[in-house]
Scaffold this active site. Sequence first.
Site, PDB file in Angstrom:
ATOM      1  N   LYS A 130      23.940 -47.216 -92.045  1.00  0.00           N
ATOM      2  CA  LYS A 130      25.206 -47.707 -92.617  1.00  0.00           C
ATOM      3  C   LYS A 130      24.991 -49.082 -93.231  1.00  0.00           C
ATOM      4  O   LYS A 130      24.285 -49.921 -92.652  1.00  0.00           O
ATOM      5  CB  LYS A 130      26.257 -47.762 -91.503  1.00  0.00           C
ATOM      6  CG  LYS A 130      27.665 -48.148 -91.939  1.00  0.00           C
ATOM      7  CD  LYS A 130      28.608 -48.089 -90.738  1.00  0.00           C
ATOM      8  CE  LYS A 130      30.042 -48.425 -91.099  1.00  0.00           C
ATOM      9  NZ  LYS A 130      30.944 -48.352 -89.911  1.00  0.00           N
ATOM     10  N   SER A 155      35.035 -45.627 -90.536  1.00  0.00           N
ATOM     11  CA  SER A 155      34.423 -46.229 -91.700  1.00  0.00           C
ATOM     12  C   SER A 155      32.981 -45.788 -91.956  1.00  0.00           C
ATOM     13  O   SER A 155      32.459 -46.013 -93.045  1.00  0.00           O
ATOM     14  CB  SER A 155      34.467 -47.759 -91.589  1.00  0.00           C
ATOM     15  OG  SER A 155      33.685 -48.184 -90.482  1.00  0.00           O
ATOM     16  N   SER A 171      34.926 -45.788 -85.672  1.00  0.00           N
ATOM     17  CA  SER A 171      34.237 -45.516 -86.942  1.00  0.00           C
ATOM     18  C   SER A 171      32.974 -44.677 -86.877  1.00  0.00           C
ATOM     19  O   SER A 171      32.464 -44.280 -87.919  1.00  0.00           O
ATOM     20  CB  SER A 171      33.921 -46.825 -87.653  1.00  0.00           C
ATOM     21  OG  SER A 171      35.070 -47.266 -88.315  1.00  0.00           O
TER      22      SER A 171
HETATM   23  N1  GLN Z   1      39.629 -47.453 -88.499  1.00  0.00           N
HETATM   24  C1  GLN Z   1      39.589 -48.581 -87.614  1.00  0.00           C
HETATM   25  C2  GLN Z   1      39.839 -49.840 -88.403  1.00  0.00           C
HETATM   26  O1  GLN Z   1      40.129 -49.729 -89.542  1.00  0.00           O
HETATM   27  C3  GLN Z   1      38.261 -48.638 -86.931  1.00  0.00           C
HETATM   28  C4  GLN Z   1      37.188 -49.110 -87.830  1.00  0.00           C
HETATM   29  C5  GLN Z   1      35.869 -49.237 -87.136  1.00  0.00           C
HETATM   30  O2  GLN Z   1      35.652 -48.697 -86.053  1.00  0.00           O
HETATM   31  N2  GLN Z   1      34.997 -49.977 -87.757  1.00  0.00           N
HETATM   32  O3  GLN Z   1      39.766 -50.924 -87.919  1.00  0.00           O
END
Ligand code: GLN
Length: 466
Positions: free
Chosen positions: A70, A145, A169
Amino acid sequence: MTPLDLSEALRALEEKRLSLSAIVDELFRVISEREPTVRAFLTLADKEELKAQASAQKEKPLRGLPIAVKDNICTVEFPTTCASKLLERYRSPFEATAVARLKAAGMVVQGKTNLDEFAMGSSTENSAFGPTRNPWDPERVPGGSSGGSAAAVAAGEALAALGSDTGGSVRQPAALCGVVGLRPTYGLVSRYGLVAFASSLDTIGPLTRSVRDAALLLSVIAGHDPKDSTSLPVPPQDYTQGLRPSLAGLRLGLPVEYVPKELGPEVLALVERWCATIEELGGQVVRLSLPLTEYALPTYYLIASAEASANLARYDGVRYTLRVPAEGVGEMIAQSRALGFGREVKRRIALGTFALSAGYYDQYYGKAQRVRTLIAQEFAEAFQRVDLIFGPTSPTPAFRLGEKADPLSMYLSDLFTIPSALAGLPAISIPGGRVDGLPFGLQLIGPRLSEARLLSAALALEEALR
Ligand code: GLN
């Protein structure tokens, strides 16, 4: 889709049924076929260079196999952009510990995958470089994400990938793409070299085609790291040793809050099928309640945004970011940030700055921290009565691009992944069946450092639900 997972590829190499070069060729063949639609990668290694690097690693345990990473995890051979315009040209002078450990074990980095800018989002639509699409249906999001990592693995463009999980994410995109995603106990895997979003929540975890692969990669990346002050003082462990498909004698808790009737009949029927499978495997389903679940989302968005507002203050246009020339330093910083950050990132910085401001600090941030402690206690009490907790990873299968334009509806897709993240617990998402013809994830949550038990239970369910 390529049937080969990491463990199978390793075995094929050991038994000389496949060559490293043939594996790399196959990955790149799939990439050339699918990447124009899926767009999982932001940067990709040159095939011949990758083969050369890989063959130099042949003697090491992981034999030169490639992995996707990532793009918020620092690598020296590629840019690390966090899918932000602000870091478009950033090249890290150092490498994340997780990546360094994979390389030491003999893996090579195949490329860097797309994400929601700075890992803020649940659909990979917040990338400054365009969205990634779900390999099952290009009209749909891969989740986020870590959507690029999940999509690359699901499409067969990568054997495995690293992602990051702050509030879900790794698990949520794994669920939406039909792959396995593991969030380790907070502090088990070093955060060194993971670009900070919300430091008290951030974790690095593997996205793989099988539970066995998740165990394999965790064994390589876990363990104490003096470069991360929140790294737990635990020695490395081989999670593949002792990995057996086993649920017998385990009590699995199903919180009523994780199966609200709004999920709809198809999801609820699938959850009932999971319950039956668990009982068939010799486990016991225990219905329980985690009443604080309803406070998890607001708690998370206060804490995560507060920490993000502090962490992202370092991107000022002065050092290694995009710089917009302007009259005076203050104006230069303001304009660089205005142009460099996307809408969602700005929203989080504004919310976090507000939550931390004098006069409001205790009312918002302080209160959120106290609720976080209560949520952790609620899990700890539940784990007196059950060995693991389970439920859907996400309320819905993959949704359409643009469908959740309102940020609150997007935030809701992390309803079931956020509570355990606040408590620092390990959790895994495995393919649990289909809803609307699309993959749907089953999540298992365990007590702190219960990864071995979590993985064995996940393996049993993976085999039974396949
Ligand atoms: N979707 C959650 C957020 O927007 C989690 C994102 C993540 O785990 N990086 O914060």
